[in-house]
Structures are given as structure tokens and as C-alpha cells.
Write an enzyme that holds these catalytic residues in place. Sequence first.
Site, short mmCIF file in Angstrom:
data_model
loop_
_atom_site.label_atom_id
_atom_site.label_comp_id
_atom_site.label_asym_id
_atom_site.label_seq_id
_atom_site.Cartn_x
_atom_site.Cartn_y
_atom_site.Cartn_z
N SER A 10 14.21 -6.65 -7.04
CA SER A 10 14.11 -5.57 -6.05
C SER A 10 13.79 -4.26 -6.77
O SER A 10 14.61 -3.75 -7.55
CB SER A 10 15.44 -5.42 -5.30
OG SER A 10 15.43 -4.19 -4.60
N HIS A 35 10.45 -7.80 -4.42
CA HIS A 35 11.20 -7.43 -3.21
C HIS A 35 11.12 -5.92 -3.01
O HIS A 35 11.43 -5.13 -3.92
CB HIS A 35 12.66 -7.88 -3.37
CG HIS A 35 13.48 -7.72 -2.14
ND1 HIS A 35 13.49 -8.63 -1.10
CD2 HIS A 35 14.35 -6.75 -1.78
CE1 HIS A 35 14.32 -8.23 -0.16
NE2 HIS A 35 14.88 -7.08 -0.54
N ASP A 37 12.26 -2.78 -0.59
CA ASP A 37 13.23 -2.36 0.43
C ASP A 37 12.77 -1.10 1.14
O ASP A 37 12.62 -0.04 0.51
CB ASP A 37 14.58 -2.08 -0.25
CG ASP A 37 15.26 -3.37 -0.67
OD1 ASP A 37 15.39 -4.27 0.16
OD2 ASP A 37 15.66 -3.46 -1.85
N MET A 39 13.76 1.63 3.99
CA MET A 39 14.91 2.17 4.73
C MET A 39 14.49 3.42 5.49
O MET A 39 13.73 4.24 4.95
CB MET A 39 16.02 2.53 3.76
CG MET A 39 16.47 1.38 2.90
SD MET A 39 17.74 1.92 1.74
CE MET A 39 17.94 0.43 0.76
N HIS A 68 11.26 -6.01 2.96
CA HIS A 68 12.51 -6.07 3.73
C HIS A 68 12.63 -4.78 4.53
O HIS A 68 12.91 -3.73 3.96
CB HIS A 68 13.66 -6.24 2.72
CG HIS A 68 15.03 -6.24 3.32
ND1 HIS A 68 16.17 -6.12 2.55
CD2 HIS A 68 15.46 -6.34 4.60
CE1 HIS A 68 17.24 -6.15 3.33
NE2 HIS A 68 16.83 -6.28 4.58
N MET A 70 14.43 -2.41 6.71
CA MET A 70 15.73 -1.98 7.23
C MET A 70 15.47 -0.76 8.11
O MET A 70 15.85 0.37 7.79
CB MET A 70 16.67 -1.64 6.06
CG MET A 70 17.16 -2.88 5.34
SD MET A 70 17.85 -2.51 3.72
CE MET A 70 16.38 -2.61 2.73
N MET A 139 22.20 -11.01 3.96
CA MET A 139 22.67 -9.83 3.23
C MET A 139 24.06 -10.12 2.66
O MET A 139 24.99 -10.44 3.40
CB MET A 139 22.75 -8.60 4.14
CG MET A 139 21.40 -8.07 4.63
SD MET A 139 20.20 -7.75 3.33
CE MET A 139 21.07 -6.54 2.33
N ASP A 177 20.45 -11.40 -0.68
CA ASP A 177 20.11 -10.02 -1.05
C ASP A 177 21.35 -9.16 -1.19
O ASP A 177 22.01 -8.82 -0.20
CB ASP A 177 19.17 -9.45 0.04
CG ASP A 177 18.56 -8.12 -0.38
OD1 ASP A 177 18.76 -7.70 -1.54
OD2 ASP A 177 17.89 -7.50 0.46
#
Length: 223
Positions: A10, A35, A37, A39, A68, A70, A139, A177
Site C-alpha cells: 500500500s 494498493h 488508498d 480517502m 480502494h 474509501m 478491513m 487490509d
Amino acid sequence: MSSRPIIAPSILASDFANLEREITMINNSEADWIHVDIMDGVFVPNISMGLPVVEAVNRHATKPLDVHLMIVQPERFVEAFRKAGAEVISVHVEACPHLHRNIQQIKALGCKAGVAINPHTSVFELENVIADLDLVCVMSVNPGFGGQKFIENTYAKVRQLKELIVETNSAARIEIDGGVNMQNAKLLLDAGADVLVAGNFVFSAPDPLDVIQQLKGISVTTV
Ligand code: DX5
Ligand code: ZN
């Protein structure tokens, strides 16, 4: 029979001021995916990176981007993330009142479709969509931050999810994760996990290539 896990470092834990160097390290490693992320400061109490950064990562990456999301209302952005280079896109079940539609949208873009579930969410929430999924992201910390402590209840969830996948003949892979390290990785794989995300464990190590190799080298016995 034995199999090898998919390893997805990540980049949230990487040095953003030297992102090209970090991506080159992953390219040269035994990692399988990168990966990423995303947000939004609404679904999770933090903001990470956006589309221009993902585009820049994709210009240097030789491995698939596992994005991913979020974020709330992910349907507004999945096409843009696909164009930015995502090959796997996961949305959160807690952010999607129309989850079935969201999954179909991701698949129609030619992406692998994933759904992420928070630590409090039961795997059985996915019962009616599991057959359509390529990935379930379990998660093992509350999303929003890297470097948190692994939640032990994850093992039980992985076992339940694996049963659900087998019963429904689903091709979905199980991704873990949050807080993954050498203490929990083998136990997770033995419980049924296929993909390990690792942020701080990789990027805080003196030799990230070696850590990736160690994770990749864990042998899982399957029947
Ligand atoms: C947390 C993110 C994770 C995070 C994992 O919200 O979804 O992908 O980067 O980082 P570590 O491995 O440090 O817990
Ligand atoms: Zn993540």
C-alpha cells in the site's frame, strides 16, 4: 497442493515526495499489485490522494493498480479511476445503498470488482452479491489510517467468508487490509485469505524488497 499469496504493497505508507522511486521499488519486487488508498474526508476521517496522483503512479507502474475507494458516492468517480489506470476497484458496502448497481458499473468498465467491509460489518452482508465479485477486501483495521493495530476478529471473518465463497461457487479472492505483518500473515492465509495488503510493514522496513519477498514466500497448504 500449495499456493502463493498475492502481495499488494500500500503506497499510503510510501514516501510521497519520492513516489517514482517507491513505484520502481515495487516494480522490481516480487509484489503482484499496487494498493492505492483513496480517502475523501467524509466516509473516513482522512484525505489521502486523488486522480492526478493515481495517473502519475500509473505512468511508472508495471503492476496492476488495486484501487480502494474509501469515499461516499463512489459511482461518481469509478470511471475516472478506471481511466487513471485502475485494474481492480473496491467500494465500501457501508457507502453503497445500491451496491449491486455499483458492482455492475465497475465490471462494465472492464475492471475487477471488489467490495470492502469494515471491521463491524458481517461477511453475510455480501451474500446476495458474492457470486458477482472478483474480490472482497476485509478491513482488519478501521479504514482511514495506515500503521494501526490488526484486529484479531479478522481470522473468524475470513473463515466465514471463505465458506460463503465455496458454498456459492464464487471466484472472489479474499484480501486483507490493515496491520498485516509476519506475525499474522500465515494465519490469515491458512484461514483462506488470497491477497495481503501491507503498508507500514513494507515501507517502514530497512529493506522493503526483502519484506515483500518474505510475504510472497509464505507457502499455504490447500486441500
Ligand atoms: C487503511 C488503508 C490501508 C493501509 C494499510 O485505511 O485501507 O490500505 O494503507 O496500511 P498498514 O499496512 O500500515 O496498516
Ligand atoms: Zn486499503
